[in-house]
Design a protein around this motif. Sequence first.
Motif, PDB file in Angstrom:
ATOM      1  N   TRP A   1       0.826  -1.203   0.000  1.00  0.00           N
ATOM      2  CA  TRP A   1       0.000   0.000   0.000  1.00  0.00           C
ATOM      3  C   TRP A   1       0.865   1.260   0.000  1.00  0.00           C
ATOM      4  N   SER A   2       1.889   1.292   0.837  1.00  0.00           N
ATOM      5  CA  SER A   2       2.731   2.490   0.933  1.00  0.00           C
ATOM      6  C   SER A   2       3.539   2.723  -0.338  1.00  0.00           C
TER       7      SER A   2
ATOM      8  N   SER B   1       2.410   2.271  -3.252  1.00  0.00           N
ATOM      9  CA  SER B   1       1.465   2.908  -4.175  1.00  0.00           C
ATOM     10  C   SER B   1       1.114   4.324  -3.753  1.00  0.00           C
ATOM     11  N   MET B   2       0.936   4.544  -2.434  1.00  0.00           N
ATOM     12  CA  MET B   2       0.394   5.809  -1.955  1.00  0.00           C
ATOM     13  C   MET B   2       1.456   6.795  -1.487  1.00  0.00           C
TER      14      MET B   2
ATOM     15  N   ARG C   1       2.978   6.894   1.450  1.00  0.00           N
ATOM     16  CA  ARG C   1       2.934   7.170   2.895  1.00  0.00           C
ATOM     17  C   ARG C   1       2.586   5.890   3.625  1.00  0.00           C
TER      18      ARG C   1
ATOM     19  N   PRO D   1       0.331   3.508   6.190  1.00  0.00           N
ATOM     20  CA  PRO D   1      -1.064   3.414   6.631  1.00  0.00           C
ATOM     21  C   PRO D   1      -1.178   3.499   8.141  1.00  0.00           C
TER      22      PRO D   1
ATOM     23  N   ILE E   1      -6.386  -2.077   4.877  1.00  0.00           N
ATOM     24  CA  ILE E   1      -5.995  -1.398   3.642  1.00  0.00           C
ATOM     25  C   ILE E   1      -6.085  -2.371   2.460  1.00  0.00           C
TER      26      ILE E   1
ATOM     27  N   ILE F   1      -4.576  -0.889  -4.336  1.00  0.00           N
ATOM     28  CA  ILE F   1      -5.370   0.292  -4.648  1.00  0.00           C
ATOM     29  C   ILE F   1      -4.766   1.099  -5.804  1.00  0.00           C
ATOM     30  N   GLY F   2      -3.448   1.171  -5.886  1.00  0.00           N
ATOM     31  CA  GLY F   2      -2.823   1.906  -6.991  1.00  0.00           C
ATOM     32  C   GLY F   2      -3.182   1.312  -8.341  1.00  0.00           C
TER      33      GLY F   2
ATOM     34  N   ASN G   1      -5.373   3.194 -11.233  1.00  0.00           N
ATOM     35  CA  ASN G   1      -4.746   3.405 -12.541  1.00  0.00           C
ATOM     36  C   ASN G   1      -5.522   2.723 -13.658  1.00  0.00           C
TER      37      ASN G   1
ATOM     38  N   SER H   1     -11.231   6.266  -1.430  1.00  0.00           N
ATOM     39  CA  SER H   1     -10.472   6.362  -2.677  1.00  0.00           C
ATOM     40  C   SER H   1      -8.980   6.130  -2.485  1.00  0.00           C
ATOM     41  N   THR H   2      -8.536   5.935  -1.235  1.00  0.00           N
ATOM     42  CA  THR H   2      -7.142   5.571  -0.981  1.00  0.00           C
ATOM     43  C   THR H   2      -7.021   4.109  -0.540  1.00  0.00           C
TER      44      THR H   2
END
Length: 327
Positions: free
Chosen positions: A118-119, A121-122, A124, A126, A132, A136-137, A141, A189-190
């Motif tokens: 997750w981090s 992709s984002m 940062r 979680p 999570i 998600i990325g 996309n 959305s994250t």
Amino acid sequence: MKRLGKVFQLFLLLSFGIAIVCPAAPAAISPNDKPIVIVAIDKVESIELWKTELPSLRKLLQTSTCGLMNVRTGSGYHNTESGYLTIGAGTRMVSPNVSGGAFKADEFLASNKAGSFWSWSMGRQPGNDYLIVPEIGLILNRGESRDLSGAPGLLGATFRANGWKTALIGDQNSLIKSNRSAGYAIMDSTGVIDHGAVGAAVNKNDRFFPYLYRFDPELALRKLTELLKPRTLIMVEFGDFARLDLFRNQILPEHFKKLKGEAWERLDYFLGRIIEKWPDDQFRMIIVSPSIPRGGGAGRSMLAPVVIKAAGFSGGIAISGTTNWSG
């Protein structure tokens, strides 16, 4: 009966429009703040639910608003992951089906923790208490590259923007893999869900049930009691029908019927306890099936059941203002 339009619109109606349709009445919780419980019964055909004789389900159907929902996604009618992603986005979506939904940040996926994926992709880290969605990325996309009108995580993001919390209870975990795809429906959305109880926290080991796990009503009720607070959206995943559907081709017909009957009894008990414990002025509940099973006879309905139990939604049939198909 007419089929319902986007289930997303139903959720928004329940969460933010309930005060318009509910008569004024004293209540401990403001109408707009009542928690919402979505009970997902994946892989259930509408006729199975409508014809049930189980007492709690029968009572629920008689006192709730019932309807049919189009569950066609970008992957057809049978893909669970795409079904949940579609509910969360408000339009037909296709799930990448990479990691299997929502995980605790410290759970391992392959050789790394879910939080690491997750981090990456984002950009940062979680939160410690969050569930999570590691992919998600990729989901975001792919949505942009296909120029889809919906936005993955729109449902969860809308609730979050209005000060609500989200929670996931239950999963479709099996001996083969972890499956928490119900998280796609309520993530923001994250790819974040505020709270969660999955795996051993809500499932019972059962060596006589396919893939060794089954839903434990008592554990789920205990967690629901803990999380059912004002301004909370809770998704409860009753995963037993999905586990049976996954193993269906390997079960003899009579034994399949027996196991499915027992699963219906567990669901009836669980819903009966909810109705008994919390009156309508304390919460709102939606029962929905995000996809239909692959089996079934010719001419069966390709629409899934949806049931709404809430103050202001009496017994009867729900209709869509935008769909004009008779059926």
